[in-house]
Design a protein around this motif. Structure first.
Motif, PDB file in Angstrom:
ATOM      1  N   LEU A 277       0.857  -1.178   0.000  1.00 31.57           N
ATOM      2  CA  LEU A 277       0.000   0.000   0.000  1.00 31.57           C
ATOM      3  C   LEU A 277       0.896   1.232   0.000  1.00 31.57           C
ATOM      4  CD1 LEU A 277      -2.747  -1.028   2.612  1.00 31.57           C
ATOM      5  CD2 LEU A 277      -2.830  -1.207   0.112  1.00 31.57           C
ATOM      6  N   GLU A 278       0.628   2.155  -0.915  1.00 34.99           N
ATOM      7  CA  GLU A 278       1.462   3.340  -1.095  1.00 34.99           C
ATOM      8  C   GLU A 278       0.856   4.520  -0.357  1.00 34.99           C
ATOM      9  OE1 GLU A 278       2.483   5.881  -4.973  1.00 34.99           O
ATOM     10  OE2 GLU A 278       3.395   3.866  -4.982  1.00 34.99           O
ATOM     11  N   SER A 279       1.608   5.080   0.575  1.00 32.88           N
ATOM     12  CA  SER A 279       1.101   6.156   1.422  1.00 32.88           C
ATOM     13  C   SER A 279       0.899   7.447   0.639  1.00 32.88           C
ATOM     14  CB  SER A 279       2.065   6.395   2.581  1.00 32.88           C
ATOM     15  OG  SER A 279       1.679   7.538   3.326  1.00 32.88           O
ATOM     16  N   ASP A 280      -0.125   8.181   1.013  1.00 32.14           N
ATOM     17  CA  ASP A 280      -0.327   9.538   0.489  1.00 32.14           C
ATOM     18  C   ASP A 280       0.562  10.542   1.198  1.00 32.14           C
ATOM     19  OD1 ASP A 280      -2.324   8.520  -1.134  1.00 32.14           O
ATOM     20  OD2 ASP A 280      -3.929   8.993   0.288  1.00 32.14           O
ATOM     21  N   GLY A 281       1.252  10.095   2.237  1.00 30.75           N
ATOM     22  CA  GLY A 281       2.115  10.973   3.023  1.00 30.75           C
ATOM     23  C   GLY A 281       1.469  11.362   4.336  1.00 30.75           C
ATOM     24  N   GLY A 282       2.304  11.754   5.294  1.00 34.47           N
ATOM     25  CA  GLY A 282       1.790  12.150   6.594  1.00 34.47           C
ATOM     26  C   GLY A 282       1.765  10.998   7.582  1.00 34.47           C
ATOM     27  N   ARG A 283       1.089  11.236   8.707  1.00 36.21           N
ATOM     28  CA  ARG A 283       1.031  10.223   9.767  1.00 36.21           C
ATOM     29  C   ARG A 283       0.031   9.137   9.410  1.00 36.21           C
ATOM     30  NH1 ARG A 283      -1.782  12.578  13.625  1.00 36.21           N
ATOM     31  NH2 ARG A 283      -3.498  11.070  13.547  1.00 36.21           N
ATOM     32  N   ILE A 284       0.444   7.887   9.615  1.00 37.43           N
ATOM     33  CA  ILE A 284      -0.443   6.739   9.417  1.00 37.43           C
ATOM     34  C   ILE A 284      -0.590   6.041  10.766  1.00 37.43           C
ATOM     35  CG2 ILE A 284      -0.785   4.535   8.236  1.00 37.43           C
ATOM     36  CD1 ILE A 284       1.041   5.593   6.019  1.00 37.43           C
ATOM     37  N   ASP A 285      -1.818   5.841  11.172  1.00 34.60           N
ATOM     38  CA  ASP A 285      -2.079   5.254  12.484  1.00 34.60           C
ATOM     39  C   ASP A 285      -2.454   3.780  12.433  1.00 34.60           C
ATOM     40  OD1 ASP A 285      -1.781   7.637  14.161  1.00 34.60           O
ATOM     41  OD2 ASP A 285      -3.521   8.382  13.049  1.00 34.60           O
ATOM     42  N   GLY A 286      -2.904   3.284  11.296  1.00 31.31           N
ATOM     43  CA  GLY A 286      -3.322   1.890  11.236  1.00 31.31           C
ATOM     44  C   GLY A 286      -3.888   1.524   9.879  1.00 31.31           C
ATOM     45  N   ILE A 287      -4.611   0.411   9.849  1.00 29.65           N
ATOM     46  CA  ILE A 287      -5.169  -0.132   8.615  1.00 29.65           C
ATOM     47  C   ILE A 287      -6.667  -0.323   8.795  1.00 29.65           C
ATOM     48  CG2 ILE A 287      -5.146  -2.074   6.994  1.00 29.65           C
ATOM     49  CD1 ILE A 287      -2.321  -2.673   7.890  1.00 29.65           C
ATOM     50  N   VAL A 288      -7.433   0.098   7.800  1.00 34.96           N
ATOM     51  CA  VAL A 288      -8.860  -0.199   7.737  1.00 34.96           C
ATOM     52  C   VAL A 288      -9.052  -1.379   6.790  1.00 34.96           C
ATOM     53  CG1 VAL A 288     -11.140   0.662   7.112  1.00 34.96           C
ATOM     54  CG2 VAL A 288      -9.506   2.182   8.203  1.00 34.96           C
ATOM     55  N   GLN A 289      -9.874  -2.335   7.193  1.00 31.02           N
ATOM     56  CA  GLN A 289     -10.101  -3.546   6.397  1.00 31.02           C
ATOM     57  C   GLN A 289     -11.595  -3.768   6.211  1.00 31.02           C
ATOM     58  OE1 GLN A 289     -10.937  -6.910   8.439  1.00 31.02           O
ATOM     59  NE2 GLN A 289     -11.918  -7.248   6.460  1.00 31.02           N
ATOM     60  N   TRP A 290     -11.986  -4.146   4.997  1.00 31.35           N
ATOM     61  CA  TRP A 290     -13.385  -4.451   4.704  1.00 31.35           C
ATOM     62  C   TRP A 290     -13.433  -5.594   3.699  1.00 31.35           C
ATOM     63  CZ3 TRP A 290     -10.815  -0.060   3.202  1.00 31.35           C
ATOM     64  CH2 TRP A 290     -10.766   0.261   1.850  1.00 31.35           C
ATOM     65  N   ILE A 291     -14.591  -5.898   3.143  1.00 29.34           N
ATOM     66  CA  ILE A 291     -14.720  -7.050   2.247  1.00 29.34           C
ATOM     67  C   ILE A 291     -15.406  -6.649   0.953  1.00 29.34           C
ATOM     68  CG2 ILE A 291     -14.761  -8.700   4.155  1.00 29.34           C
ATOM     69  CD1 ILE A 291     -17.756  -8.961   3.845  1.00 29.34           C
ATOM     70  N   ALA A 292     -15.136  -7.415  -0.078  1.00 25.95           N
ATOM     71  CA  ALA A 292     -15.792  -7.252  -1.375  1.00 25.95           C
ATOM     72  C   ALA A 292     -16.274  -8.618  -1.830  1.00 25.95           C
ATOM     73  CB  ALA A 292     -14.831  -6.668  -2.406  1.00 25.95           C
ATOM     74  N   ILE A 293     -17.528  -8.689  -2.275  1.00 18.37           N
ATOM     75  CA  ILE A 293     -18.168  -9.936  -2.672  1.00 18.37           C
ATOM     76  C   ILE A 293     -18.497  -9.858  -4.152  1.00 18.37           C
ATOM     77  CG2 ILE A 293     -20.174 -11.430  -2.290  1.00 18.37           C
ATOM     78  CD1 ILE A 293     -20.269 -10.210   0.551  1.00 18.37           C
ATOM     79  N   ARG A 294     -18.271 -10.963  -4.879  1.00 16.16           N
ATOM     80  CA  ARG A 294     -18.469 -10.994  -6.324  1.00 16.16           C
ATOM     81  C   ARG A 294     -19.550 -12.009  -6.674  1.00 16.16           C
ATOM     82  NH1 ARG A 294     -15.699 -14.159  -9.934  1.00 16.16           N
ATOM     83  NH2 ARG A 294     -14.235 -14.705  -8.248  1.00 16.16           N
ATOM     84  N   PHE A 295     -20.527 -11.581  -7.495  1.00 15.71           N
ATOM     85  CA  PHE A 295     -21.644 -12.430  -7.885  1.00 15.71           C
ATOM     86  C   PHE A 295     -21.426 -13.001  -9.282  1.00 15.71           C
ATOM     87  CE2 PHE A 295     -23.436  -9.666  -4.638  1.00 15.71           C
ATOM     88  CZ  PHE A 295     -24.124 -10.578  -3.855  1.00 15.71           C
ATOM     89  N   PRO A 296     -22.140 -14.096  -9.627  1.00 17.37           N
ATOM     90  CA  PRO A 296     -21.947 -14.708 -10.951  1.00 17.37           C
ATOM     91  C   PRO A 296     -22.278 -13.785 -12.118  1.00 17.37           C
ATOM     92  CG  PRO A 296     -23.054 -16.236  -9.469  1.00 17.37           C
ATOM     93  CD  PRO A 296     -22.996 -14.921  -8.762  1.00 17.37           C
ATOM     94  N   ASP A 297     -23.167 -12.809 -11.889  1.00 15.09           N
ATOM     95  CA  ASP A 297     -23.522 -11.912 -12.991  1.00 15.09           C
ATOM     96  C   ASP A 297     -22.519 -10.784 -13.180  1.00 15.09           C
ATOM     97  OD1 ASP A 297     -24.028 -10.437 -10.735  1.00 15.09           O
ATOM     98  OD2 ASP A 297     -26.128  -9.978 -11.206  1.00 15.09           O
ATOM     99  N   GLY A 298     -21.421 -10.821 -12.446  1.00 10.55           N
ATOM    100  CA  GLY A 298     -20.392  -9.801 -12.564  1.00 10.55           C
ATOM    101  C   GLY A 298     -20.557  -8.643 -11.605  1.00 10.55           C
ATOM    102  N   ALA A 299     -21.670  -8.557 -10.910  1.00 13.38           N
ATOM    103  CA  ALA A 299     -21.895  -7.477  -9.958  1.00 13.38           C
ATOM    104  C   ALA A 299     -21.032  -7.700  -8.716  1.00 13.38           C
ATOM    105  CB  ALA A 299     -23.366  -7.397  -9.578  1.00 13.38           C
ATOM    106  N   ALA A 300     -20.763  -6.623  -8.004  1.00 16.72           N
ATOM    107  CA  ALA A 300     -19.956  -6.695  -6.790  1.00 16.72           C
ATOM    108  C   ALA A 300     -20.660  -5.959  -5.669  1.00 16.72           C
ATOM    109  CB  ALA A 300     -18.573  -6.105  -7.034  1.00 16.72           C
ATOM    110  N   LEU A 301     -20.392  -6.381  -4.470  1.00 12.21           N
ATOM    111  CA  LEU A 301     -20.953  -5.773  -3.268  1.00 12.21           C
ATOM    112  C   LEU A 301     -19.792  -5.529  -2.322  1.00 12.21           C
ATOM    113  CD1 LEU A 301     -23.430  -4.956  -1.555  1.00 12.21           C
ATOM    114  CD2 LEU A 301     -23.614  -7.339  -0.838  1.00 12.21           C
ATOM    115  N   GLU A 302     -19.580  -4.273  -1.953  1.00 13.31           N
ATOM    116  CA  GLU A 302     -18.409  -3.899  -1.165  1.00 13.31           C
ATOM    117  C   GLU A 302     -18.830  -2.922  -0.076  1.00 13.31           C
ATOM    118  OE1 GLU A 302     -13.953  -1.937  -1.922  1.00 13.31           O
ATOM    119  OE2 GLU A 302     -15.154  -2.674  -3.599  1.00 13.31           O
ATOM    120  N   ASN A 303     -18.375  -3.145   1.136  1.00 13.30           N
ATOM    121  CA  ASN A 303     -18.727  -2.241   2.233  1.00 13.30           C
ATOM    122  C   ASN A 303     -17.594  -1.252   2.505  1.00 13.30           C
ATOM    123  OD1 ASN A 303     -17.165  -4.432   3.282  1.00 13.30           O
ATOM    124  ND2 ASN A 303     -17.736  -3.854   5.365  1.00 13.30           N
TER     125      ASN A 303
END
Length: 354
Positions: A277-303
């Motif tokens: 992951l390439e920083s935009d610069g400045g202080r970094i405090d941690g990592i945010v993590q979420w999920i992405a789901i892929r359906f057979p019709d090609g659609a995606a669902l991401e939070n």
């Protein structure tokens, strides 16, 4: 559903006694009767707020709190409905893992499928049975009150299923057992090559700075005493609901890791992966993590917690570094993600050439 008062005639017209019986029946494992007498109690005294609260408390105490927000998530419901309606054909046999309220099974049945759906929580299974009957699909949807890995053919499924539908994703993708459940189903309960809905999923993450005004929680000064050794005994707080964008600022473009293809043979994907992951610069405090789901019709669902739009019912997870990192634009952070069974771990170090 049969008349509950045929079994408990002495409670007719006594809503408060019905509410107490509801809790007793729940404790004794008579889940369908507990639901029925609870409904009858509320119907007999619809204006009694305390009674309604007593019944709902008794029944909801055995049910995970995510179910309500999940069922009221229109983005999630719409994505699943469109995908199910695109793939289901009349006469298909669909296996659903994790019935919940029965919503996805009802959508598949309405599209023409015969559905067998399993649910390990017996109280939820009883509620799903009630819902299926109430909506007129009892001839098309079968509720099996057990885990999918306890199901058998022909005991629970008449034959191997043509399609598997599932929504057993936690905030960290693997934490509700999706990998093990689908691996077992593909081996024993599905036709060879039967598609999965969703088809795949991946972990997404980004560097973040904590912009919240609340200082980090520490036990170094509690009422004038240093209690910091006790911090090792306190479970880390990692999860925040998807309004993290109100307290965190992204410091990199997001990256994807551990992409799972549930149409392929188990284990569906890698057990570990390192991304940069390439920083935009400045202080970094941690990592945010979420999920992405892929359906057979090609659609995606991401939070994605930083995206515009309604909040998802899934939580995004924030993991703070032991110490903040000061970075320059373009500095790279190596993030290693590993999963084993139900556990996802993230480790981050500054890349050597950053």
């Amino acid at each position: 559903m049969t008349d509950i008062f045929a079994r408990y005639p002495e409670f007719r017209g006594k809503p408060r006694e019905m509410a107490m019986l509801c809790a007793l029946l729940r404790d004794r494992g008579h889940h369908a009767d507990a639901l029925a007498i609870g409904e009858a109690a509320i119907a007999a005294a619809p204006g009694d707020f305390a009674l309604r609260t007593k019944v709902r408390t008794a029944l909801s105490s055995r049910v995970a709190g995510f179910h309500g927000p999940m069922l009221l998530d229109p983005v999630r419901n719409g994505a699943y409905a469109r995908a199910i309606e695109a793939i289901v054909r009349p006469g298909m046999l669909v296996l659903e893992i994790g019935a919940g309220s029965g919503l996805l099974a009802l959508i598949a049945a309405r599209a023409g499928a015969q559905v067998v759906t399993c649910e390990q929580n017996p109280l939820i299974a009883a509620a799903a049975q009630n819902i299926v009957e109430r909506n007129g699909y009892a001839d098309r949807v079968t509720i099996v009150a057990k885990r999918s890995d306890a199901m058998t053919i022909p005991g629970d499924l008449p034959r191997p299923a043509d399609l598997v539908v599932h929504e057993i994703f936690g905030t960290q993708l693997f934490d509700e057992g999706v990998t093990g459940a689908l691996a077992d189903a593909r081996q024993r309960l599905l036709k060879p090559g039967a598609p999965s809905l969703p088809r795949g999923a991946a972990v997404r993450c980004a560097l973040a700075a904590n912009a919240a005004s609340t200082p980090p929680e520490t036990l170094a000064d509690v009422h004038g005493f240093d209690l910091s050794p006790f911090e090792l005994l306190v479970r880390p707080v990692r999860s925040m609901w998807s309004n993290v964008r109100r307290g965190l600022e992204p410091c990199s473009a997001p990256g994807s890791a551990l992409a799972m293809d549930y149409d392929s043979p188990p284990p569906f994907g890698a057990a570990s992966e390192t991304i940069m992951l390439e920083s935009d610069g400045g202080r970094i405090d941690g990592i945010v993590q979420w999920i992405a789901i892929r359906f057979p019709d090609g659609a995606a669902l991401e939070n994605d917690p930083f995206a515009d739009g309604p909040d998802s019912h899934w939580a995004a997870t924030y993991q703070a570094f032991p110490e903040p990192m000061e970075t320059q634009p373009g500095d790279r952070i190596a993030v290693t993600l590993r999963h084993r069974d139900l556990i996802l771990t993230l480790d981050a170090v500054r890349a050597a050439n950053a």
